[in-house]
Scaffold this motif. Structure first.
Motif, PDB file in Angstrom:
ATOM      1  N   GLU A 202       2.812  25.545  13.711  1.00 27.81           N
ATOM      2  CA  GLU A 202       4.247  25.384  13.478  1.00 27.81           C
ATOM      3  C   GLU A 202       4.888  24.654  14.642  1.00 27.81           C
ATOM      4  N   GLY A 203       5.601  23.581  14.343  1.00 29.40           N
ATOM      5  CA  GLY A 203       6.330  22.810  15.341  1.00 29.40           C
ATOM      6  C   GLY A 203       5.576  21.567  15.771  1.00 29.40           C
TER       7      GLY A 203
ATOM      8  N   SER B 213       8.800  16.065  11.415  1.00 28.70           N
ATOM      9  CA  SER B 213      10.006  16.688  11.959  1.00 28.70           C
ATOM     10  C   SER B 213       9.614  17.619  13.106  1.00 28.70           C
ATOM     11  N   ASP B 214      10.592  17.983  13.934  1.00 26.68           N
ATOM     12  CA  ASP B 214      10.335  18.890  15.052  1.00 26.68           C
ATOM     13  C   ASP B 214       9.875  20.261  14.573  1.00 26.68           C
ATOM     14  N   GLU B 215      10.261  20.636  13.360  1.00 29.03           N
ATOM     15  CA  GLU B 215       9.933  21.956  12.811  1.00 29.03           C
ATOM     16  C   GLU B 215       8.782  21.909  11.802  1.00 29.03           C
TER      17      GLU B 215
ATOM     18  N   THR C 208       8.131  17.554   6.731  1.00 26.25           N
ATOM     19  CA  THR C 208       8.463  18.911   7.177  1.00 26.25           C
ATOM     20  C   THR C 208       7.318  19.895   6.912  1.00 26.25           C
ATOM     21  N   TYR C 209       6.437  19.538   5.993  1.00 27.56           N
ATOM     22  CA  TYR C 209       5.311  20.405   5.628  1.00 27.56           C
ATOM     23  C   TYR C 209       4.122  19.517   5.293  1.00 27.56           C
TER      24      TYR C 209
END
Length: 145
Positions: free
Chosen positions: A42-43, A29-31, A114-115
């Motif tokens: 991050e990101g 994901s972008d985040e 996402t992580y």
């Protein structure tokens, strides 16, 4: 493994090279938050820069996946732990000789990851293969082990 996203993750990591760096948006994901024993990123843009830097010095790198543990909730994504062996060569580590590192990755995901947190022995990956430092670390491990 029967999860499409995790299958894509494994397929992309089979070769850790510039093509993987370009394809990160297919799995992350972008985040995204990415952590390993050496960095916290991050990101997606920052992850792309981090991986591009890693790829630069490698002569070869690929991941072999052994097993996975997954957990998911209907419609809410899930998490997984992937167990892997990384096979790599770097011209500044042991004269470019083939090396291997065993580790695992904890992933949380919805439609994309996402992580991502990697667990491995940083000494076994890097420090033990630097000429003088490696000698000292190996001796310390032998005494303590």
């Amino acid at each position: 493994m029967d999860h499409p996203l995790l299958n894509r993750v494994q397929t992309l990591y089979e070769r850790f090279d510039p093509a993987l760096v370009e394809a990160l948006d297919q799995i992350y994901s972008d985040e995204v938050v990415f952590e390993d024993p050496l960095h916290h990123v991050e990101g997606l843009a920052a992850l792309r820069r981090y991986f591009a830097g890693l790829v630069e010095g490698l002569d070869e790198c690929r991941f072999e996946f052994a097993d996975a543990l997954t957990e998911s909730a209907a419609g809410q994504g899930g998490q997984a732990v992937l167990f892997w062996t990384m096979h790599y060569r770097h011209r500044k580590l042991r004269g470019g000789a083939p090396l291997r590192l065993v580790g695992s990755s904890h992933l949380r995901f919805t439609d994309r990851v996402t992580y991502h947190r990697d667990y491995f022995d940083a000494g076994a990956m890097l420090y033990e293969h630097v000429p003088m430092l490696g000698f000292v670390i190996r001796k310390l491990k032998a005494r303590l082990g």
